[in-house]
Design an enzyme around this catalytic site. Sequence first.
Site, mmCIF file in Angstrom:
data_model
loop_
_atom_site.group_PDB
_atom_site.id
_atom_site.type_symbol
_atom_site.label_atom_id
_atom_site.label_comp_id
_atom_site.label_asym_id
_atom_site.label_seq_id
_atom_site.Cartn_x
_atom_site.Cartn_y
_atom_site.Cartn_z
ATOM 1 N N ASP A 128 5.359 6.271 -4.234
ATOM 2 C CA ASP A 128 3.938 6.435 -4.565
ATOM 3 C C ASP A 128 3.679 7.930 -4.722
ATOM 4 O OD1 ASP A 128 4.131 3.735 -3.762
ATOM 5 O OD2 ASP A 128 2.040 3.712 -3.087
ATOM 6 N N LYS A 141 -2.245 3.565 -9.406
ATOM 7 C CA LYS A 141 -2.823 3.423 -8.064
ATOM 8 C C LYS A 141 -4.066 4.280 -7.958
ATOM 9 C CE LYS A 141 -1.578 4.297 -3.174
ATOM 10 N NZ LYS A 141 -0.461 4.683 -2.254
ATOM 11 N N LYS A 176 -2.522 -0.888 -8.424
ATOM 12 C CA LYS A 176 -2.575 -0.832 -6.961
ATOM 13 C C LYS A 176 -3.921 -0.263 -6.550
ATOM 14 C CE LYS A 176 -0.456 0.930 -2.693
ATOM 15 N NZ LYS A 176 0.740 1.589 -2.069
#
Length: 274
Positions: A115, A182, A215
């Site tokens: 991430d 995300k 996400k």
Amino acid sequence: MTSNVPATAAAPLRPDSKTAAAVALRCLDLTSLRDDDTTASIQALAARAATPHGAPAALCIHAPFVAVARAALHAHGLDGVRVATVVNFPHGQGRPDEVVHDIEAARAAGADEIDMVFPWRALLAGDRQAGSTLVAAARRACDVGPKPACLKVILETGELREPRHIREAAEIAAAQGADFLKTSTGKVAVHATPEAAACLLDVIRAHGGRRVGLKVSGGLANVEDVQTYLALAAETFGPDGLTPDRLRFGASSLLTSLLAVLDGRAAGAPAAGY
Ligand SMILES: O=C[C@H](O)COP(=O)(O)O
């Protein structure tokens, strides 16, 4: 997801709380990204992943704890739970060579997923190239070896604020190989919002290349939050497309609410239009 309510021609309805909780658990990146995390706290997090209703998709922890998380998940028979870690976190201001080094080290320690924070400040200053260069370098680092790592790009939508900036960052990340877009680090004042998620889903729908997932992260605390995002995501992925390869929820304090609903200890909101 086979929702318990028929999708309408206009838009899928919000799933009922029990359906939402079950989907969210399967799509959960169970997260602890605290500065005071310890081996013991990460081992306790891994133990929480062994629930009577199934396991989350991943554990998301700081890089020094990747091996600890992997061993703890194994000890609980949860080898199918992925280990995710963060790089260029939380500020998104690292040099590409530093970020690539951190990705390589995390993968060597056993990380399945990366991430990475997008250089959103550079984009706000008019520099599109910084994000393009970094995501491309991260993609190459994730693709080394027989089993590529999943790359989720944290856009920090709460700081990008305006839809045009959110879309621009999302388009760059998708074009350069992000597997997921995300929303947030969870470390700034404004976390995920339905409006930002809708922007990212617009970009995902329009993206013609590799499949890109969403996400949602930052500030998710209860099933009602999840129901909103599931309804939005179902418009893009379809009710049966709400699976961990397309949708994730990154959260450090959502699991308790999900289990309360699944255990029947909390009602949560009924299905409804949104
Ligand atoms: O996914 C990463 C975020 O840090 C989770 O945010 P949260 O701690 O507000 O749940």
